[in-house]
Scaffold this motif. Structure first.
Motif, mmCIF file in Angstrom:
data_model
loop_
_atom_site.group_PDB
_atom_site.id
_atom_site.type_symbol
_atom_site.label_atom_id
_atom_site.label_comp_id
_atom_site.label_asym_id
_atom_site.label_seq_id
_atom_site.Cartn_x
_atom_site.Cartn_y
_atom_site.Cartn_z
ATOM 1 N N ALA A 393 8.891 -12.168 59.172
ATOM 2 C CA ALA A 393 8.929 -10.299 59.899
ATOM 3 C C ALA A 393 8.023 -10.043 58.669
ATOM 4 C CB ALA A 393 10.174 -10.371 60.565
ATOM 5 N N GLN A 397 4.884 -7.685 60.093
ATOM 6 C CA GLN A 397 4.855 -6.340 60.257
ATOM 7 C C GLN A 397 3.328 -5.649 59.905
ATOM 8 O OE1 GLN A 397 8.054 -3.947 59.251
ATOM 9 N NE2 GLN A 397 7.365 -2.889 60.207
ATOM 10 N N GLN A 409 2.384 -8.123 65.778
ATOM 11 C CA GLN A 409 3.633 -7.110 66.307
ATOM 12 C C GLN A 409 4.912 -6.991 66.844
ATOM 13 O OE1 GLN A 409 1.631 -3.364 67.805
ATOM 14 N NE2 GLN A 409 -0.114 -3.269 66.400
ATOM 15 N N THR A 412 8.021 -7.901 64.340
ATOM 16 C CA THR A 412 8.585 -7.201 64.057
ATOM 17 C C THR A 412 10.449 -6.970 64.566
ATOM 18 O OG1 THR A 412 7.799 -5.247 65.424
ATOM 19 C CG2 THR A 412 6.611 -5.133 62.971
ATOM 20 N N GLN A 415 13.506 -8.314 62.709
ATOM 21 C CA GLN A 415 13.992 -8.150 61.746
ATOM 22 C C GLN A 415 15.248 -7.557 61.475
ATOM 23 O OE1 GLN A 415 10.172 -5.449 60.044
ATOM 24 N NE2 GLN A 415 11.216 -6.774 58.169
#
Length: 604
Positions: A393, A397, A409, A412, A415
């Motif tokens: 991740a 990102q 995208q 992300t 996380q």
């Protein structure tokens, strides 16, 4: 299928409550065009309202609100109970008598006989309220699969409920805009339950009931009533045995859901699920079967040939209606106005429901639920990648910021592990956090905080990252909050009931308990278990082709729509304008543009 409403407000004057319950039912009259009724108890400060769509017992004996002769018990009911005859026979054996043929009377007398334990006996889709005058209680109940909506307001010793959020808007109560709803809508493409656009109005969880005491004004927290059927140990079941069980349970569900005293048909899109329903329904409906399809002039979106392939095998009548860009432009404003809550997936349901209603149908069968249970979405392939993608991740990102690719995208989201919604948003997210920051000026912290404060679905997530976990996400997020909600709202705009045999309680319980490697076996086609269960009747051409999904040619149509052009011009001097330019180059999916058009309406 009906629309219901209720006000329990002991501190308000009788005339005021009567006026406001009438207002609530009037707002919802599209969902109950066949009649209306009101029950009022001045001493308790209570009123129930009902709008009727007649499907069972079309006589006045089925009218609602329905009370017992002594008026100790009163019910307003929305939905259908498919096993009501069996329950009625059981109640007769216990000495109960009945004056109607309606399932509503069965629900009420089942409660008198067994109290809240009766709710677990009900098989169907429903939302209802019972006034137990003897015990000074009002009980709100919602079906186990969450097919029917039930919204409620609980403030200042008042309980108010309705089938639609719109019904609350003209009441003399304080309603404030939920500040997080735009974040949810743009992130998910829908409002996840129990969220609504109002902070004070929530959705009752599926499979639960709420108890409110009319004297003390105290509320007993949600209670689950679900008692799942047992199929024994299925760990060593074979594919053939599983297919046989699926065949039997789906056939039983279809047979039960075809029971009505008014015309009933089948939505036929041309895909696996609707084709199965139509072919199975034809065994019971025969010449009375009516199938309804939509098609488009744009060949790449039209499934007319597949619809025709199935309809040629069916008795009865097939209604095929062409929808054009002109139709979309003509009805768009009306459709968006008909939305009860913001959504992006309801336009197709609005048009096919209109077509069905125009033929005189009062109810239709729909294939909703099959993809979610049997593995018909890309999420079933993506789910196993989550642990690896979570590790990557931070790098993803960085690359996402440079490339702007949606898929990267969405990584992300992984996380954050504090809520199941983050994994769902990786699988199916709408606007990504980067886009929300770039185009809408939202801070990443506010986005994360909004999501973290969501209520988790009441059923626990599956631990393993396999098809079972993907199915859990599809059932509890996408289907629950988008497909079912939009289907209910848009069909009821035309006084039409949508029934969903794939969400039959027994079938859902079976599928949830089948081993993952039986349901989602690698190397076999998507939904192979469902296909195999009905391979004797389902043409190969229907299942051995790329999945299209039921969607319109929106990617082209929206670009020419006046509302889109107005919105694009409005944001010409803002960061959002680059988003519209990307859409014009087909780099952005139409659904995101649709969400902005809907957002504009709800913010107006």
């Amino acid at each position: 299928m009906c629309r219901i409403a209720g006000i329990i407000s002991p501190s308000h004057y009788s005339d005021s409550i009567k006026k406001h319950i009438s207002s609530m039912t009037e707002i919802q009259k599209h969902g109950g065009p066949d009649g209306e009724g009101v029950y009022f108890d001045a001493e308790a400060g209570l009123a129930f309202g009902h709008r009727r769509l007649s499907l069972l017992d079309l006589s006045d004996l089925g009218r609602q609100p329905m009370s017992t002769a002594d008026e100790n018990y009163t019910i307003v009911f929305n939905g259908e109970i498919y096993n009501f005859i069996e329950i009625r026979n059981e109640l007769k054996a216990h000495g109960f008598s009945f004056i109607s043929q309606s399932d509503t009377e069965v629900v009420l007398k089942a409660y008198i006989a067994w109290g809240t334990r009766s709710f677990s006996k009900l098989r169907g889709m429903f939302a209802f309220a019972i006034y137990d005058k003897a015990n000074n209680e009002v009980i709100l109940v919602r079906d186990s699969q969450g097919v029917k909506p039930l919204y409620y307001y609980l403030q200042n010793d008042q309980l108010i409920f309705a089938s639609e959020v719109k019904a609350f808007k003209d009441l003399p109560i304080k309603l404030t805009d939920n500040p997080d709803w735009p974040v949810y809508f743009l992130s998910f493409g829908h409002l996840p339950e129990p969220v609504t656009t109002y902070s004070e109005v929530n959705m009752l969880p599926k499979g639960h009931y709420l108890r409110y005491h009319t004297l003390t004004h105290k509320t007993i927290p949600y209670s689950s009533y679900i008692q799942e059927e047992s199929f024994g140990d299925l760990s060593s079941i074979s594919i053939t045995e599983a297919q046989q069980l699926v065949d039997e349970l789906l056939d039983k569900a279809i047979r039960q859901q075809l029971v009505a005293d008014a015309p009933i048909g089948v939505f036929l899109s041309g895909g696996i699920d609707s084709s199965l329903l139509a072919l199975q329904a034809s065994k019971y409906q025969r010449e009375n079967l009516i199938t309804v399809s939509l098609h488009f002039p744009e060949a790449q979106f039209s499934e007319k040939s597949f619809q025709q392939l199935i309809s040629d095998k069916l008795p009865g009548q097939h209604i095929s209606q062409e929808i054009t860009h002109k139709d979309f432009e003509t009805y768009f404003d009306e459709i968006v106005e008909n939305m009860d809550q913001p959504g992006v997936d309801g336009i197709n349901s609005w048009f096919v429901s209109k077509a069905a209603s125009n033929t005189g149908l009062k109810a239709v069968l729909s294939g909703v639920g099959a993809d979610e249970l049997f593995g018909g979405y890309p999420s079933f392939q993506r789910i196993s990648k989550i642990p690896i993608m979570r590790m990557a991740a931070p790098l993803a990102q960085l690359i996402a910021k440079l490339t702007g690719k949606d898929a990267l995208q969405r990584v992300t989201y992984l996380q954050n592990r504090s809520h199941s919604a983050y994994e769902y948003l990786f699988l199916r997210g709408f606007f990504t956090p980067i886009q929300l920051q770039q185009y809408f000026g939202m801070s990443n912290k506010s986005i994360q905080n909004s999501i973290a404060h969501l209520a988790e679905p009441h059923s626990p997530a599956i631990p393993a990252y396999n098809g079972k976990r993907a199915s859990w996400y599809e059932l509890n997020y996408f289907m629950q909050n988008q497909l079912l909600k939009d289907a209910d709202t848009m069909s009821m705009q035309h006084g039409l009931e949508i029934r969903v045999p794939f969400l039959d309680e027994s079938l859902v319980t079976l599928v949830k308990n089948l081993p993952a490697d039986i349901l989602y076996k690698k190397g076999l086609p998507a939904k192979h278990l469902l296909i195999g269960a009905f391979q004797g009747i389902l043409p190969r051409e229907i299942w051995d082709r790329p999945k299209m999904g039921f969607t319109f040619p929106f990617q082209q149509w929206i670009k020419r729509h006046p509302r889109y052009l107005e919105l694009k011009e409005k944001y010409r001097s803002t960061p959002k304008f680059s988003f519209f330019e990307a859409y014009d180059r087909d780099q952005i999916h139409w659904s995101k543009i649709m969400s902005l058009m809907v957002l504009e309406k709800f913010h107006a």
